[in-house]
Write a protein that holds these residues in place. Structure first.
Motif, PDB file in Angstrom:
ATOM      1  N   GLY A  34      29.375 -35.536  -2.317  1.00 42.07           N
ATOM      2  CA  GLY A  34      30.278 -35.049  -3.350  1.00 42.07           C
ATOM      3  C   GLY A  34      29.850 -33.699  -3.876  1.00 42.07           C
ATOM      4  O   GLY A  34      30.673 -32.821  -4.154  1.00 42.07           O
ATOM      5  N   ARG A  35      28.527 -33.505  -3.998  1.00 39.32           N
ATOM      6  CA  ARG A  35      28.012 -32.222  -4.480  1.00 39.32           C
ATOM      7  C   ARG A  35      28.288 -31.119  -3.465  1.00 39.32           C
ATOM      8  O   ARG A  35      28.686 -30.005  -3.832  1.00 39.32           O
ATOM      9  CB  ARG A  35      26.508 -32.328  -4.756  1.00 39.32           C
ATOM     10  N   ASN A  36      28.095 -31.420  -2.167  1.00 39.66           N
ATOM     11  CA  ASN A  36      28.381 -30.433  -1.119  1.00 39.66           C
ATOM     12  C   ASN A  36      29.837 -29.963  -1.201  1.00 39.66           C
ATOM     13  O   ASN A  36      30.113 -28.760  -1.170  1.00 39.66           O
ATOM     14  CB  ASN A  36      28.158 -31.025   0.265  1.00 39.66           C
ATOM     15  N   LEU A  37      30.754 -30.931  -1.299  1.00 42.87           N
ATOM     16  CA  LEU A  37      32.170 -30.588  -1.331  1.00 42.87           C
ATOM     17  C   LEU A  37      32.509 -29.806  -2.594  1.00 42.87           C
ATOM     18  O   LEU A  37      33.269 -28.830  -2.548  1.00 42.87           O
ATOM     19  CB  LEU A  37      33.022 -31.849  -1.243  1.00 42.87           C
ATOM     20  N   GLY A  38      31.938 -30.232  -3.715  1.00 45.54           N
ATOM     21  CA  GLY A  38      32.185 -29.520  -4.961  1.00 45.54           C
ATOM     22  C   GLY A  38      31.722 -28.070  -4.890  1.00 45.54           C
ATOM     23  O   GLY A  38      32.421 -27.160  -5.342  1.00 45.54           O
ATOM     24  N   ASP A  39      30.550 -27.848  -4.282  1.00 49.38           N
ATOM     25  CA  ASP A  39      30.034 -26.476  -4.142  1.00 49.38           C
ATOM     26  C   ASP A  39      30.957 -25.634  -3.263  1.00 49.38           C
ATOM     27  O   ASP A  39      31.248 -24.470  -3.581  1.00 49.38           O
ATOM     28  CB  ASP A  39      28.631 -26.501  -3.542  1.00 49.38           C
ATOM     29  N   LEU A  40      31.430 -26.217  -2.158  1.00 55.56           N
ATOM     30  CA  LEU A  40      32.295 -25.473  -1.242  1.00 55.56           C
ATOM     31  C   LEU A  40      33.637 -25.120  -1.892  1.00 55.56           C
ATOM     32  O   LEU A  40      34.192 -24.037  -1.658  1.00 55.56           O
ATOM     33  CB  LEU A  40      32.547 -26.302   0.018  1.00 55.56           C
ATOM     34  N   ALA A  41      34.144 -26.042  -2.711  1.00 51.65           N
ATOM     35  CA  ALA A  41      35.457 -25.836  -3.324  1.00 51.65           C
ATOM     36  C   ALA A  41      35.383 -25.170  -4.687  1.00 51.65           C
ATOM     37  O   ALA A  41      36.417 -24.811  -5.261  1.00 51.65           O
ATOM     38  CB  ALA A  41      36.175 -27.187  -3.451  1.00 51.65           C
ATOM     39  N   GLY A  42      34.167 -25.007  -5.213  1.00 51.40           N
ATOM     40  CA  GLY A  42      34.012 -24.417  -6.544  1.00 51.40           C
ATOM     41  C   GLY A  42      34.321 -25.375  -7.666  1.00 51.40           C
ATOM     42  O   GLY A  42      34.751 -24.969  -8.750  1.00 51.40           O
ATOM     43  N   TRP A  43      34.083 -26.682  -7.416  1.00 50.45           N
ATOM     44  CA  TRP A  43      34.324 -27.702  -8.420  1.00 50.45           C
ATOM     45  C   TRP A  43      33.006 -28.300  -8.879  1.00 50.45           C
ATOM     46  O   TRP A  43      32.003 -28.259  -8.158  1.00 50.45           O
ATOM     47  CB  TRP A  43      35.164 -28.867  -7.865  1.00 50.45           C
ATOM     48  N   HIS A  44      33.026 -28.906 -10.063  1.00 54.50           N
ATOM     49  CA  HIS A  44      31.901 -29.733 -10.478  1.00 54.50           C
ATOM     50  C   HIS A  44      31.943 -31.004  -9.630  1.00 54.50           C
ATOM     51  O   HIS A  44      33.014 -31.525  -9.308  1.00 54.50           O
ATOM     52  CB  HIS A  44      31.997 -30.077 -11.958  1.00 54.50           C
ATOM     53  N   SER A  45      30.792 -31.520  -9.254  1.00 58.05           N
ATOM     54  CA  SER A  45      30.751 -32.711  -8.392  1.00 58.05           C
ATOM     55  C   SER A  45      31.425 -33.912  -9.038  1.00 58.05           C
ATOM     56  O   SER A  45      31.913 -34.813  -8.347  1.00 58.05           O
ATOM     57  CB  SER A  45      29.302 -33.061  -8.049  1.00 58.05           C
ATOM     58  N   SER A  46      31.498 -33.938 -10.380  1.00 65.42           N
ATOM     59  CA  SER A  46      32.137 -35.066 -11.060  1.00 65.42           C
ATOM     60  C   SER A  46      33.636 -35.105 -10.764  1.00 65.42           C
ATOM     61  O   SER A  46      34.261 -36.171 -10.794  1.00 65.42           O
ATOM     62  CB  SER A  46      31.914 -34.993 -12.570  1.00 65.42           C
ATOM     63  N   LYS A  47      34.226 -33.929 -10.470  1.00 62.77           N
ATOM     64  CA  LYS A  47      35.652 -33.911 -10.125  1.00 62.77           C
ATOM     65  C   LYS A  47      35.892 -34.661  -8.827  1.00 62.77           C
ATOM     66  O   LYS A  47      36.869 -35.422  -8.709  1.00 62.77           O
ATOM     67  CB  LYS A  47      36.151 -32.471  -9.999  1.00 62.77           C
ATOM     68  N   VAL A  48      35.006 -34.480  -7.868  1.00 62.82           N
ATOM     69  CA  VAL A  48      35.118 -35.190  -6.601  1.00 62.82           C
ATOM     70  C   VAL A  48      35.073 -36.694  -6.844  1.00 62.82           C
ATOM     71  O   VAL A  48      35.880 -37.468  -6.312  1.00 62.82           O
ATOM     72  CB  VAL A  48      34.004 -34.771  -5.633  1.00 62.82           C
ATOM     73  N   SER A  49      34.146 -37.126  -7.679  1.00 67.57           N
ATOM     74  CA  SER A  49      34.006 -38.560  -7.975  1.00 67.57           C
ATOM     75  C   SER A  49      35.236 -39.103  -8.687  1.00 67.57           C
ATOM     76  O   SER A  49      35.727 -40.190  -8.361  1.00 67.57           O
ATOM     77  CB  SER A  49      32.756 -38.789  -8.834  1.00 67.57           C
ATOM     78  N   ARG A  50      35.746 -38.342  -9.661  1.00 66.01           N
ATOM     79  CA  ARG A  50      36.925 -38.807 -10.414  1.00 66.01           C
ATOM     80  C   ARG A  50      38.130 -38.966  -9.495  1.00 66.01           C
ATOM     81  O   ARG A  50      38.886 -39.936  -9.611  1.00 66.01           O
ATOM     82  CB  ARG A  50      37.242 -37.837 -11.559  1.00 66.01           C
ATOM     83  N   ILE A  51      38.313 -38.021  -8.583  1.00 69.75           N
ATOM     84  CA  ILE A  51      39.443 -38.102  -7.653  1.00 69.75           C
ATOM     85  C   ILE A  51      39.284 -39.302  -6.729  1.00 69.75           C
ATOM     86  O   ILE A  51      40.225 -40.068  -6.496  1.00 69.75           O
ATOM     87  CB  ILE A  51      39.567 -36.799  -6.846  1.00 69.75           C
TER      88      ILE A  51
END
Length: 285
Positions: A34-51
């Motif tokens: 989730g952190r990897n994807l958040g970094d690539l997309a410019g999001w906080h990793s918590s956004k990945v988890s919430r989605i």
């Protein structure tokens, strides 16, 4: 299937979770945290988890970025369709009906006009496209009384009768499956029902109409909620409190499969005419 249909808010929640689960599968297949994807997309990793857990609904841009960074661009279109289903699937009847029923009838006309093939399953009522004005009026008056909304039943019936003319243009086809209960559920008095069933016999003789009736008997498939399939574009499902609009291709395919299986249970042609005629005769008893 029927339990989800009976609770629209639950259906929306489950749809969000299902979309999140699919996105999570794509991320895991790409071997990203989730952190990897958040970094690539410019999001906080918590956004990945919430989605992924259905607590936040992604935007179409979010889905595009997710698929791009996970090298799954080929899945973006299907996922966006799922997102649009969530946006559209829950429309409260009270909000739609707050000014009466006429506007509701008129609002559906554009969808009807662009549809070439209707596939309709109704378990308990004659569908609107096949209703007589008297049957429609008795039904709409009951809805008005139950909903406690402004009574524009006469105007709504006129709009429904106008909408029926769509079947006579554009080479449209209509395949309908009714449960026998739809013939026997009395809307209005015996005279109204006799006229309605007689009209059903007439409509069934049209070359662009296929009418099947599922007799009351032992069966291998349970009666689900009624649903309308408009080409391959969408499915509409009416519940007591809402209308669900399904536009995700895989879910539309599920309804198409259900329609095909229900069609296997139905009788057609002469058997259908005999069944309708027997119900008309029973009105006098």
């Amino acid at each position: 299937m029927s339990s989800v249909m009976s609770s629209p808010s639950h259906a929306v929640t489950q749809a969000k979770k299902a979309l999140g689960a699919r996105l999570r599968e794509i991320r895991l297949a790409a071997r990203l945290t989730g952190r990897n994807l958040g970094d690539l997309a410019g999001w906080h990793s918590s956004k990945v988890s919430r989605i992924e857990h259905g607590r936040q609904t992604p935007s179409e841009n979010d889905i595009g970025a997710w698929c791009r960074h996970c090298e799954a661009d080929d899945q973006a279109g299907d996922l966006v369709a799922s997102l649009r289903t969530i946006d559209e699937m829950y429309v409260e009847w009270r909000r739609m009906q707050r000014t009466g029923l006429q506007r509701l009838q008129q609002a559906a006309i554009p969808l009807y006009e662009r549809t070439h093939c209707f596939r309709v399953y109704e378990p308990s009522l004659i569908l609107g496209l096949f209703q007589t004005a008297e049957y429609a009026l008795a039904l709409m008056r009951a809805v008005v009384a139950f909903r406690q909304i402004p009574d524009d039943s006469a105007q709504a019936v006129e709009a429904r009768m106008q909408r029926q003319k769509i079947l006579d243009s554009g080479g449209r086809r209509c395949a309908v499956i009714l449960e026998e209960a739809a013939l026997r559920t009395r809307i209005g008095d015996a005279e109204v029902m006799a006229a309605q069933l007689g009209h059903l016999l007439s409509v069934a003789s049209r070359p662009n109409v296929s009418l099947g009736i599922i007799p009351i008997r032992d069966r291998v498939m349970w009666p689900p909620n009624g649903f309308w399939i408009f080409d391959e574009e969408r499915v509409l499902v009416e519940t007591l409190s809402a209308e669900l609009a399904v536009t995700q291709p895989r879910e539309i395919a599920l309804y198409a499969k259900a329609f095909a299986e229900l069609a296997e249970l139905a009788v057609y042609g002469a058997a259908t005419r005999r069944l309708i005629t027997s119900v008309i005769a029973a009105l006098d008893t």
